[in-house]
Design an enzyme around this catalytic site. Structure first.
Site, PDB file in Angstrom:
ATOM      1  N   SER A  48       0.832  -1.201   0.000  1.00  0.00           N
ATOM      2  CA  SER A  48       0.000   0.000   0.000  1.00  0.00           C
ATOM      3  C   SER A  48       0.873   1.259   0.000  1.00  0.00           C
ATOM      4  CB  SER A  48      -0.975  -0.048   1.180  1.00  0.00           C
ATOM      5  OG  SER A  48      -2.091   0.783   0.945  1.00  0.00           O
ATOM      6  N   ASP A 172      -5.971  -3.703  -2.566  1.00  0.00           N
ATOM      7  CA  ASP A 172      -4.901  -3.306  -1.644  1.00  0.00           C
ATOM      8  C   ASP A 172      -4.172  -4.498  -1.015  1.00  0.00           C
ATOM      9  OD1 ASP A 172      -3.861  -2.402   1.152  1.00  0.00           O
ATOM     10  OD2 ASP A 172      -4.289  -0.531   0.105  1.00  0.00           O
TER      11      ASP A 172
END
Length: 284
Positions: A48, A172
């Protein structure tokens, strides 16, 4: 420069950069302290926001990358990439039905700062992780175009759109490996510096509002995986959990703050983590 455990050097220093959104400023301070101390990675792993910042240090493992990251954060805050207006979010959600923000602004910024390199051409071996929707599993990007891989790793569900690469769609990386310790072990790292974005040492509280249920549930999942990694360090591996230097409540930057207040908050996080990490490194 694809990475495999067979090709890693016997003594391998890994920088592991976790997810955390706006808290990512802490990771910049830790990077600054490490690089100023002459500690340079042989391997960089990111998830991320950690994939964004990991890409910067893998492209240029020198103090200069910290300057570029500081400038990136100013651009991110001024463009409100993490905190667009409510009107903008609702408008995007009404059109897409699945997410509230476009990933084009962050993509444009990354291209501006990094260009369009291939992962295998970076100065230091780099991998970032995303969650494959079709396979319901972690996918590690070690080769191929850098920017799409980083966007995939940052695709927070409901906030940014899933990223299509080839025949797969990705969300993600924090869904599968928020702080990628296990990958460092798999690739033969012998010294691991964990650059996390806070939270991991702070107790969670039960959700009090409907929108807190998802965030607390996600946080339990990400911490469980990380706790497993810290509790099962392989023999011969040293793990350094670098401090943030933060003693404040676990709060996000207020969406209603002015842009300059938001920038100052990021600078404070960078400075706190830098001071705490520099002190830690002097003591080890």
């Amino acid at each position: 420069m694809s990475v495999s455990s067979a090709t890693m050097a016997k003594e391998t220093v890994a920088f592991v950069l976790g997810g955390g959104g706006v808290r990512g400023g802490y990771e910049v301070g830790k990077l600054k302290a490490l690089l100023e101390a002459g500690i340079v990675p042989d391997l960089v792993l990111g998830t991320s926001i950690g994939s964004v910042q990991g890409a910067f240090v893998a492209a240029d493992p020198s103090p200069g990358c910290v300057d570029r990251l500081n400038n990136l954060w100013i651009d991110v805050m001024r463009q409100k990439i993490f905190r667009p207006s409510l009107t903008s979010r609702l408008s995007t959600l009404a059109v897409t039905g699945t997410h509230m923000c476009s990933n084009k602004p962050i993509a444009d910024l990354l291209v501006r700062y990094l260009g369009r390199p291939r992962i295998q051409d970076l100065a230091v071996p780099f991998e970032c992780v995303a969650a494959s929707i079709e396979r319901a599993s972690a996918h590690w990007f070690a080769t191929g175009p850098l920017i799409p891989a980083v966007l995939a790793s940052c695709a927070v569900p409901g906030v940014w759109p899933p990223v299509r690469i080839g025949d797969e769609h990705f969300l993600d990386g924090g869904l599968v490996e928020s702080i990628p310790l296990h990958r460092a072990y798999e690739l033969g790292a012998t010294t691991v510096y964990v650059l996390h974005a806070g939270r991991v040492n702070k107790a969670l509280r039960p959700p009090r509002r409907p929108w807190e249920i998802a965030s607390v549930s996600f946080e339990i999942a990400r911490r469980h995986r990380f706790s497993e990694g810290m509790a099962n360090v392989p023999e011969g591996v040293t793990v350094h959990l670098l401090p943030t230097g933060d003693t404040a409540p676990d709060e996000d930057i207020d969406i209603f703050d002015s842009t300059e207040d938001q920038i100052e908050e990021v600078r404070t996080r960078v400075a706190n983590a830098y001071a705490a990490t520099a002190e830690y490194l002097r003591a080890v």
